[in-house]
Design a protein around this motif. Structure first.
Motif, PDB file in Angstrom:
ATOM      1  N   ASN A 329       0.820  -1.161  -0.053  1.00  0.00           N
ATOM      2  CA  ASN A 329       0.038   0.074   0.154  1.00  0.00           C
ATOM      3  C   ASN A 329       0.948   1.311   0.053  1.00  0.00           C
ATOM      4  O   ASN A 329       1.346   1.719   1.004  1.00  0.00           O
ATOM      5  CB  ASN A 329      -0.998  -0.011   1.455  1.00  0.00           C
ATOM      6  N   ARG A 330       0.996   1.774  -1.237  1.00  0.00           N
ATOM      7  CA  ARG A 330       1.872   2.934  -1.452  1.00  0.00           C
ATOM      8  C   ARG A 330       1.241   3.957  -2.192  1.00  0.00           C
ATOM      9  O   ARG A 330       1.586   4.979  -2.540  1.00  0.00           O
ATOM     10  CB  ARG A 330       3.249   2.672  -2.113  1.00  0.00           C
ATOM     11  N   HIS A 331       0.148   3.624  -2.959  1.00  0.00           N
ATOM     12  CA  HIS A 331      -0.470   4.326  -4.132  1.00  0.00           C
ATOM     13  C   HIS A 331      -1.751   4.761  -3.739  1.00  0.00           C
ATOM     14  O   HIS A 331      -2.650   3.802  -3.135  1.00  0.00           O
ATOM     15  CB  HIS A 331      -0.418   3.504  -5.387  1.00  0.00           C
ATOM     16  N   LYS A 332      -2.341   6.087  -3.883  1.00  0.00           N
ATOM     17  CA  LYS A 332      -3.479   6.428  -3.657  1.00  0.00           C
ATOM     18  C   LYS A 332      -4.201   7.223  -4.949  1.00  0.00           C
ATOM     19  O   LYS A 332      -3.406   7.499  -5.613  1.00  0.00           O
ATOM     20  CB  LYS A 332      -3.410   7.664  -2.581  1.00  0.00           C
ATOM     21  N   PRO A 333      -5.451   6.985  -5.055  1.00  0.00           N
ATOM     22  CA  PRO A 333      -6.187   7.621  -6.138  1.00  0.00           C
ATOM     23  C   PRO A 333      -6.003   9.173  -6.366  1.00  0.00           C
ATOM     24  O   PRO A 333      -5.769   9.883  -5.162  1.00  0.00           O
ATOM     25  CB  PRO A 333      -7.590   7.023  -5.915  1.00  0.00           C
ATOM     26  N   ASP A 334      -5.914   9.505  -7.346  1.00  0.00           N
ATOM     27  CA  ASP A 334      -5.778  10.962  -7.670  1.00  0.00           C
ATOM     28  C   ASP A 334      -6.801  11.334  -8.542  1.00  0.00           C
ATOM     29  O   ASP A 334      -6.659  11.070  -9.859  1.00  0.00           O
ATOM     30  CB  ASP A 334      -4.377  11.270  -8.463  1.00  0.00           C
ATOM     31  N   TYR A 335      -7.864  12.243  -7.996  1.00  0.00           N
ATOM     32  CA  TYR A 335      -8.797  12.426  -8.842  1.00  0.00           C
ATOM     33  C   TYR A 335      -8.932  14.247  -9.229  1.00  0.00           C
ATOM     34  O   TYR A 335      -9.906  14.638  -9.709  1.00  0.00           O
ATOM     35  CB  TYR A 335     -10.314  12.343  -7.993  1.00  0.00           C
ATOM     36  N   ARG A 336      -7.775  14.670  -9.190  1.00  0.00           N
ATOM     37  CA  ARG A 336      -7.889  16.019  -9.728  1.00  0.00           C
ATOM     38  C   ARG A 336      -7.958  16.003 -11.201  1.00  0.00           C
ATOM     39  O   ARG A 336      -7.520  15.240 -12.089  1.00  0.00           O
ATOM     40  CB  ARG A 336      -6.132  16.605  -9.748  1.00  0.00           C
ATOM     41  N   GLY A 337      -8.813  17.088 -12.028  1.00  0.00           N
ATOM     42  CA  GLY A 337      -8.805  17.187 -12.907  1.00  0.00           C
ATOM     43  C   GLY A 337      -9.866  16.309 -13.775  1.00  0.00           C
ATOM     44  O   GLY A 337      -9.532  15.655 -15.050  1.00  0.00           O
ATOM     45  N   VAL A 338     -10.734  15.393 -13.058  1.00  0.00           N
ATOM     46  CA  VAL A 338     -11.439  14.405 -13.811  1.00  0.00           C
ATOM     47  C   VAL A 338     -12.708  15.172 -14.436  1.00  0.00           C
ATOM     48  O   VAL A 338     -13.804  15.885 -13.755  1.00  0.00           O
ATOM     49  CB  VAL A 338     -12.018  13.605 -12.924  1.00  0.00           C
ATOM     50  N   PRO A 339     -12.870  15.509 -15.763  1.00  0.00           N
ATOM     51  CA  PRO A 339     -13.893  16.224 -16.273  1.00  0.00           C
ATOM     52  C   PRO A 339     -15.115  15.243 -16.372  1.00  0.00           C
ATOM     53  O   PRO A 339     -15.214  13.974 -16.345  1.00  0.00           O
ATOM     54  CB  PRO A 339     -13.435  16.282 -17.861  1.00  0.00           C
ATOM     55  N   SER A 340     -16.307  15.937 -16.380  1.00  0.00           N
ATOM     56  CA  SER A 340     -17.542  15.212 -16.532  1.00  0.00           C
ATOM     57  C   SER A 340     -18.422  15.990 -17.443  1.00  0.00           C
ATOM     58  O   SER A 340     -18.476  17.031 -17.766  1.00  0.00           O
ATOM     59  CB  SER A 340     -18.338  15.437 -15.170  1.00  0.00           C
ATOM     60  N   VAL A 341     -18.938  15.110 -18.343  1.00  0.00           N
ATOM     61  CA  VAL A 341     -19.933  15.457 -19.513  1.00  0.00           C
ATOM     62  C   VAL A 341     -21.289  14.922 -19.370  1.00  0.00           C
ATOM     63  O   VAL A 341     -21.566  13.877 -19.392  1.00  0.00           O
ATOM     64  CB  VAL A 341     -19.189  15.219 -20.806  1.00  0.00           C
ATOM     65  N   ALA A 342     -22.447  15.754 -19.498  1.00  0.00           N
ATOM     66  CA  ALA A 342     -23.786  15.159 -19.946  1.00  0.00           C
ATOM     67  C   ALA A 342     -24.033  15.455 -21.413  1.00  0.00           C
ATOM     68  O   ALA A 342     -23.733  16.500 -21.945  1.00  0.00           O
ATOM     69  CB  ALA A 342     -24.728  15.975 -19.285  1.00  0.00           C
ATOM     70  N   PHE A 343     -24.127  14.411 -22.087  1.00  0.00           N
ATOM     71  CA  PHE A 343     -24.080  14.212 -23.588  1.00  0.00           C
ATOM     72  C   PHE A 343     -25.476  14.649 -24.133  1.00  0.00           C
ATOM     73  O   PHE A 343     -26.056  13.774 -24.812  1.00  0.00           O
ATOM     74  CB  PHE A 343     -23.535  12.676 -24.133  1.00  0.00           C
ATOM     75  N   THR A 344     -26.099  15.849 -23.578  1.00  0.00           N
ATOM     76  CA  THR A 344     -27.132  16.349 -24.345  1.00  0.00           C
ATOM     77  C   THR A 344     -26.676  17.068 -25.624  1.00  0.00           C
ATOM     78  O   THR A 344     -25.549  16.896 -25.988  1.00  0.00           O
ATOM     79  CB  THR A 344     -27.536  17.523 -23.366  1.00  0.00           C
ATOM     80  N   ILE A 345     -27.401  17.591 -26.347  1.00  0.00           N
ATOM     81  CA  ILE A 345     -27.123  18.090 -27.725  1.00  0.00           C
ATOM     82  C   ILE A 345     -27.583  19.725 -27.687  1.00  0.00           C
ATOM     83  O   ILE A 345     -28.739  19.914 -27.801  1.00  0.00           O
ATOM     84  CB  ILE A 345     -27.937  17.282 -28.772  1.00  0.00           C
ATOM     85  N   PRO A 346     -26.798  20.648 -27.661  1.00  0.00           N
ATOM     86  CA  PRO A 346     -25.439  20.272 -27.374  1.00  0.00           C
ATOM     87  C   PRO A 346     -24.996  19.816 -25.795  1.00  0.00           C
ATOM     88  O   PRO A 346     -25.786  19.936 -24.847  1.00  0.00           O
ATOM     89  CB  PRO A 346     -24.749  21.580 -27.475  1.00  0.00           C
ATOM     90  N   PRO A 347     -23.577  19.422 -25.720  1.00  0.00           N
ATOM     91  CA  PRO A 347     -23.215  18.674 -24.509  1.00  0.00           C
ATOM     92  C   PRO A 347     -22.984  19.912 -23.524  1.00  0.00           C
ATOM     93  O   PRO A 347     -22.665  20.882 -23.827  1.00  0.00           O
ATOM     94  CB  PRO A 347     -22.029  18.039 -24.797  1.00  0.00           C
TER      95      PRO A 347
END
Length: 447
Positions: A329-347
């Motif tokens: 156990n040396r590694h931790k998740p890194d969630y910096r800069g995770v983009p999120s998109v709703a694929f409406t039209i337009p998105p």
């Protein structure tokens, strides 16, 4: 009893990554799923949804360009579009299992259930794992209302052979927004019933407000501040009984879709039999994605619910888990800069901090925000909905948050994600020479 170094519950993105990496390290690996192999994204979520959206986008583009040099009318042939979707989804399970077989990874079909701290039973087969990864994905949350059993879920919608005439979506998140844009453009009468004050609460409220013009334009009836109290089956369809500040109302529907959120799919696993700590339907994990009460157990993706419920997060989590299994156990998740998109039209898309989050953190920042319907990117697409909100830290010039709606938002958001994850400054982006004219070439004017 068959014994493995790693047993994986689930067969989605996280499972594939973890299985292949640990097997490459010489581990004996097994993968279990009671559904066809492939997971939510490939079979019941992102990918099939995007294939349906492609048809809706094509029709929408033609509609916008009418009287601008494009003539004639297009329409969606629903069975044909569904057949196109199946050209992707149908081969997935066999391809997945073939990949596992080629790597000598054992596969089991059935519902896994814990019988001890590191033992499971699948059908009548008992399995032991030195380590066990829970990557079982998510499922629709329970609403606790009469007639809940009549609700269709995302999987039901994505395999409809015929499109119902009247569709009611219960909830106002990604599923409701995306499915409504598909169904409305395919000719259905669509209603969204949202208990909260607005839909798409994961995105900037001002940009959502601009996008609401599109919902109105395509005829989607969005009812906010509306609670669904019960669903009643009739001889010809369903009645959806609701209450709101202005009184009770009943909506008629041929299909009622659950779009009120999802939670980790843990109930059938019997976590208590393995001494796996959990609370309110969520696993209790440490910073290494490991169970706090059973060191043999790890989790990834939607089952872990440590990061955003997105496919790239599942893959990232799996890589972190594998590194911890192989190296300690040396590694931790890194969630910096995770983009999120709703694929409406337009998105509509977002990454980093919202304006509200930045203010609550007491950060000093400059902000650019504009509805940019007159910019070339919008005009060349004959799309009125285009705008942005970008936050930049005053002291460091680093991008804190990017929020986009309009043509190419789903792609351009990745450049803001790159900036946030790798500490690029606004000046770095402004001095980058992007291809012109493209969606990315607008970035310099947004900063």
């Amino acid at each position: 009893m068959k014994t493995y170094d790693l047993v994986i519950i689930g067969s989605g993105t996280a499972a594939m990554v973890a299985a292949m990496r640990t097997r490459a390290a010489g581990w004996q690996v097994a993968v279990i799923d009671f559904r066809p192999f492939g997971g939510t994204c490939a079979l019941r979520g992102c990918d099939p949804k995007k294939m349906l959206i492609r048809g809706a986008v094509t029709v929408d583009e033609a509609h916008r360009m009418r009287e601008k040099g494009v003539e004639g009318a297009l329409h969606i042939n629903w069975p044909g579009l569904m057949a196109f979707k199946r050209t992707f989804t149908d081969p997935v399970p066999e391809k997945q299992e073939r990949r596992y077989a080629e790597k000598e990874i054992d596969t089991y079909h059935g519902q896994a259930r814990f019988t001890g701290r590191n033992t499971l039973v699948v059908n009548d087969t008992h399995i032991e794992g030195r380590h066990i990864l829970i990557a079982a994905g998510a499922q629709p949350i329970r609403l606790g209302i009469p007639g809940e059993g009549y609700l269709a879920d995302n999987e039901d919608f994505l395999r409809l052979e015929q499109l119902p005439r009247r569709i009611v979506l219960v909830g106002g998140g990604y599923i409701a927004a995306e499915f409504s844009h598909i169904a409305a453009r395919a000719g259905a009468e669509v209603t969204i019933l949202q208990r909260g004050a607005r839909i798409l609460k994961q995105f900037d409220p001002e940009l959502v407000g601009w996008l609401m013009e599109k919902f109105l334009e395509i005829g989607v009836d969005v009812r906010t501040g509306t609670t669904v109290d019960a669903i009643e089956k009739t001889g010809t369809g369903f009645l959806v009984h609701t209450s709101a500040e202005n009184g009770a109302r009943t909506f008629e529907a041929d299909l009622v879709v659950h779009a009120s959120g999802r939670a980790p799919a843990l109930e059938a696993l019997d976590l208590d039999a393995a001494g796996i700590a959990h609370e309110k339907g969520q696993l209790k994990l440490n910073e290494y994605l490991q169970s706090v009460s059973n060191e043999a157990i790890y989790a990834a993706g939607d089952a872990a619910q440590m990061g955003p419920p997105l496919t790239p997060v599942s893959s990232h989590d799996a890589k972190v888990v594998v590194a911890n299994l192989l190296e300690g156990n040396r590694h931790k998740p890194d969630y910096r800069g995770v983009p999120s998109v709703a694929f409406t039209i337009p998105p509509i898309a977002a990454v980093g901090l919202s304006e509200d989050q930045a203010r609550r953190q007491g950060l000093k920042f400059r902000m650019q925000s504009q509805k940019a319907s007159d910019w070339f990117t919008a005009r060349q697409a004959a799309e009125k909905i285009y705008g942005f909100k970008v936050l930049v830290d005053d002291a460091t010039d680093r991008v804190l948050g990017g929020h986009l709606v309009g043509p190419h938002a789903d792609e351009v958001i990745n450049l803001f994600a790159l900036a946030i994850r790798h500490n690029l400054t606004a000046e770095d982006l402004k001095t980058t020479m992007f291809a012109y004219p493209t969606g990315a070439s607008d970035i310099g004017y947004m900063l």
